[in-house]
Each structure stands twice: as C-alpha cells, then as structure tokens.
Design a protein around this motif. Structure first.
Motif, short mmCIF file in Angstrom:
data_model
loop_
_atom_site.label_atom_id
_atom_site.label_comp_id
_atom_site.label_asym_id
_atom_site.label_seq_id
_atom_site.Cartn_x
_atom_site.Cartn_y
_atom_site.Cartn_z
N TYR A 86 18.82 32.97 14.74
CA TYR A 86 19.86 33.15 13.74
C TYR A 86 21.22 32.93 14.37
O TYR A 86 21.39 33.02 15.58
N GLN A 124 15.02 46.83 3.01
CA GLN A 124 15.78 46.17 1.94
C GLN A 124 17.06 46.93 1.66
O GLN A 124 17.13 48.14 1.84
N LYS A 125 18.05 46.16 1.23
CA LYS A 125 19.34 46.74 0.86
C LYS A 125 19.83 45.98 -0.35
O LYS A 125 19.97 44.75 -0.29
N TRP A 150 17.97 42.85 -1.22
CA TRP A 150 17.89 41.79 -0.22
C TRP A 150 17.05 42.26 0.96
O TRP A 150 17.16 43.40 1.39
N ILE A 177 16.13 42.77 4.73
CA ILE A 177 16.84 42.91 6.00
C ILE A 177 15.79 42.91 7.11
O ILE A 177 14.86 43.71 7.09
N LYS A 198 20.42 43.72 12.86
CA LYS A 198 19.82 43.66 11.54
C LYS A 198 20.45 42.47 10.83
O LYS A 198 21.67 42.38 10.75
N TYR A 219 20.10 39.51 7.44
CA TYR A 219 19.48 39.16 6.16
C TYR A 219 18.44 38.08 6.41
O TYR A 219 18.62 37.20 7.25
N ASP A 243 17.68 35.54 4.70
CA ASP A 243 18.13 34.18 4.43
C ASP A 243 19.06 33.63 5.51
O ASP A 243 19.46 32.48 5.46
#
Length: 149
Positions: free
Chosen positions: A95, A118-119, A122, A124, A132, A134, A136
């Motif tokens: 990433y 999830q948050k 979304w 995580i 941490k 996302y 995507d």
C-alpha cells in the motif's frame, strides 16, 4: 357512546378485487378451506386427495421458509465488509504510505494482514506493522514471502 370509524362502512370499502398472479400459502389455505366447507357430506373428499393437498401445502410452506432463509443469509453476507475481506487475513499487502503529519507520499510499504474490521461500512485491514488501512488502498496482494509459525 363510542363512534364507528367511517372507513369501516361498507360503502367505503373497495368494491373491486385485484387479482394476484401468485398463489401463496394463504391463498392455498383459503382454497382448501373452501373445498372442505363446500363438499358434499354424502360424498366427502377422498382421503388420499386430502393428504396429497396437505402435503402440497407443507411443501409450499417449507419452500417459502427456505427461500426466506436464503434471502436473509445473502443479505447478511452482502452487508458485512468483514466477511467480504476476511480471506485477506494472512496475506501480504502492499500500500502507499503517507506521512501522518504532512500527508506527503512515502514509499510503498508491505505488511501482513492480521485482522479485518469495519468502520462506517468500510473494511479496515489491520497489519502486522501496526498500521490500519482501508481495503481499497491496497495496491497488491500476495502470499507471505516468509512463513511464520
């Protein structure tokens, strides 16, 4: 004295019946009860025919319940990003890292996924290096290069 609700008057009731193209369990039961109440007492319905109709009703009810259960399962699976991305646990992800203070781009980093949360809907990915990110934001997914026990 209590008043009668005007919407209950016969003149205010719907006069035309709107047919339904589907035969559900309620309609099936109505037909069966109408058959039973209107049968000739001197020539009652054959036992085998009655049992066959009851088996059809039971089968219809089980199929309906199964369809509802499958629909609930599908909906619950679609809602949870944790389930959607759980296959990434144990994988290495690359990433784009950013400086938390300045927002400046840093090098591409790679770390192993240890958990998924999830948050706000979304997914995580929680990484072994403490970051941490996302889901995507992942640039590449691969098998870990070093096997750990």
């Amino acid at each position: 004295m209590t008043k009668i609700d005007p919407s209950l008057y016969l003149q205010n009731q719907q006069k035309t019946r709107t047919p339904s193209p589907e035969l559900g369990k309620n309609e099936f039961l109505k037909i069966l009860m109408t058959q039973l109440s209107n049968q000739d007492p001197t020539n009652p319905m054959d036992d085998r025919e009655f049992i066959s109709q009851m088996a059809q009703f039971s089968s219809l009810e089980q199929t309906t319940n199964m369809a509802n259960s499958i629909e609930q399962l599908v909906q619950s699976q679609l809602v949870s990003p944790v389930i959607e991305y759980s296959h990434m646990i144990g994988k290495e992800v690359s990433y784009q890292a950013f400086d938390k203070d300045t927002g400046e781009k840093l090098d591409v980093e790679t770390s192993k996924v240890v958990a998924v949360s999830q948050k706000e809907g979304w997914a995580i990915l929680e990484l072994k290096n403490g970051e941490k990110i996302y889901a995507d934001a992942v640039l590449q997914v691969s098998e870990p290069t070093i096997k750990e026990d």
